[in-house]
Design an enzyme around this catalytic site. Sequence first.
Site, PDB file in Angstrom:
ATOM      1  N   TYR A   1       0.864  -1.062   0.041  1.00  6.38           N
ATOM      2  CA  TYR A   1       0.029   0.122   0.029  1.00  6.38           C
ATOM      3  C   TYR A   1       1.002   1.261  -0.022  1.00  6.38           C
ATOM      4  O   TYR A   1       0.396   2.415   0.044  1.00  6.38           O
ATOM      5  CB  TYR A   1      -1.166  -0.021   1.421  1.00  6.38           C
ATOM      6  CG  TYR A   1      -0.231  -0.295   2.708  1.00  6.38           C
ATOM      7  CD1 TYR A   1       0.314   0.603   3.338  1.00  6.38           C
ATOM      8  CD2 TYR A   1      -0.251  -1.698   3.014  1.00  6.38           C
ATOM      9  CE1 TYR A   1       1.061   0.498   4.250  1.00  6.38           C
ATOM     10  CE2 TYR A   1       0.259  -2.030   4.341  1.00  6.38           C
ATOM     11  CZ  TYR A   1       0.917  -0.892   4.848  1.00  6.38           C
ATOM     12  OH  TYR A   1       1.406  -1.063   6.115  1.00  6.38           O
TER      13      TYR A   1
ATOM     14  N   ARG B   1       8.529  14.392   7.102  1.00  7.99           N
ATOM     15  CA  ARG B   1       8.843  13.379   6.277  1.00  7.99           C
ATOM     16  C   ARG B   1       7.935  13.690   5.184  1.00  7.99           C
ATOM     17  O   ARG B   1       6.648  13.660   4.849  1.00  7.99           O
ATOM     18  CB  ARG B   1       8.300  11.842   6.761  1.00  7.99           C
ATOM     19  CG  ARG B   1       9.069  10.629   6.101  1.00  7.99           C
ATOM     20  CD  ARG B   1       8.698   9.374   6.899  1.00  7.99           C
ATOM     21  NE  ARG B   1       7.257   9.160   6.630  1.00  7.99           N
ATOM     22  CZ  ARG B   1       6.958   8.001   6.914  1.00  7.99           C
ATOM     23  NH1 ARG B   1       7.799   6.876   7.198  1.00  7.99           N
ATOM     24  NH2 ARG B   1       5.541   7.699   6.889  1.00  7.99           N
TER      25      ARG B   1
HETATM   26  C1  PLP Z   1       4.618   0.423   6.851  1.00 10.12           C
HETATM   27  C2  PLP Z   1       5.401  -0.708   7.729  1.00 10.12           C
HETATM   28  C3  PLP Z   1       4.976  -1.760   8.389  1.00 10.12           C
HETATM   29  C4  PLP Z   1       3.513  -1.975   8.364  1.00 10.12           C
HETATM   30  O1  PLP Z   1       3.028  -3.228   8.813  1.00 10.12           O
HETATM   31  P1  PLP Z   1       1.494  -3.534   8.451  1.00 10.12           P
HETATM   32  O2  PLP Z   1       1.327  -4.989   9.304  1.00 10.12           O
HETATM   33  O3  PLP Z   1       1.437  -3.622   7.242  1.00 10.12           O
HETATM   34  O4  PLP Z   1       0.823  -2.504   9.396  1.00 10.12           O
HETATM   35  C5  PLP Z   1       5.720  -2.657   8.807  1.00 10.12           C
HETATM   36  N1  PLP Z   1       7.172  -2.731   8.862  1.00 10.12           N
HETATM   37  C6  PLP Z   1       7.600  -1.738   8.205  1.00 10.12           C
HETATM   38  C7  PLP Z   1       9.229  -1.522   8.113  1.00 10.12           C
HETATM   39  C8  PLP Z   1       6.829  -0.646   7.725  1.00 10.12           C
HETATM   40  O5  PLP Z   1       7.466   0.513   7.042  1.00 10.12           O
END
Ligand code: PLP
Length: 397
Positions: A209, A356
Amino acid sequence: MTDFAATKAMFHLPKGMIYLDGNSLGALPKGAADAVARTVTDQWGEMLITGWNKAGWMALPMALGDRIGGLIGAEPGHVVMGDTLSIKVFQALAAGLEMRPDRRVILSDSGNFPTDLYMAEGLIKALGKGHELRVVTPEEIASAIDEDVAVLMLTQVDYRTGRLHDMADLTRRAHAAGVVTVWDLAHSAGALPVDLAGAGADFAVGCTYKYLNGGPGAPAFIYVAPRHATRVSTILSGWQGHEAPFAFDLEYRPNPGAERLRVGTPPILQMAALSAAMDVWDMVDMADLRAQSMALTDMFIAGVEAACPMLSLASPRDANARGSQVSFAFADGYAAMQALIARGVIGDFRAPDIMRFGFTPLYIDEGDVRGAIDIISNVMNNQLWDRPEYKIRAAVT
Ligand SMILES: *Cc1c(COP(=O)(O)O)cnc(C)c1O
């Protein structure tokens, strides 16, 4: 050469908005709205349960995995879609630890996104075997890799600063010490060229996403190297990763290949949106994307620094050392970002003081960068952020 004007035309971009937050949630590809609508009416509506066969829903997690695999240097058949990134981190980490039963340390860095560290803590607790999560600074990682470490778990591009780890070099060092690697590509996939096979990565995970534009709640992906795919065991032995899900055996038998990393029923509507988003990527050469991303971020840094001496660059100055985002530190960064958002420049704020801005050449061009610099300069130099309404924290920052 990639035609970035043509890719930009494939997105719905609200008028009067300069969207510099594609690193958190990518913009809407115009084709996605139609694809989801058609999947709802023609497939779910008309086919109902037969859609799993007739519309090929069951094969989508592997088919889409291959399309994403093409952007991150994965071998075909070794990227699997499903669940959320947090879940995929847990799964990859569990598989990696099981490959090193003699070792007890998970090594990561303080630049990692907290959920990755939280999932590691939860896994350690669930396993109850006395594993330890060792967190050092990003600069200390190379020297902290030793023969106590079972798994090196890193996010390649730091979500806060954009600092880029050298995947090939750290993977080589890890393997020399017998360490399994788990790379989180949340801020890499679609942001820069990644070569998982070339680097010899063991596991990788990421979300779709952000730079990939699959929409809020789009499924995550997990990669396993072909040399491990037929042997890895995962803690999440769901029925969709079974060798024969519809045999309804009472005992779990993993799929013979990477598909064993599937867990439960995949999100078909989200995958319809992601599929349409991937059509845009078919037009993109990743080397062109990287060159354009570096040019845009360099231009942004130069413009903001010239106009706003009160902001201090929190990202690496060398474009080769950062991903596709730029961060500035400012004590009242939250209020400043709200003032920018009110004026149509959308970035985000990461505690304690980081403003950011993400740059995605698919729909951000030089004109956008110039426009953003003007607005940032106006807000900062005239202290337009210094108003009570900009200081009220929302749930999502
Ligand atoms: C955006 C992000 C997530 C998000 O995890 P979700 O389970 O999709 O909410 C996890 N790890 C990193 C490094 C991210 O940048």
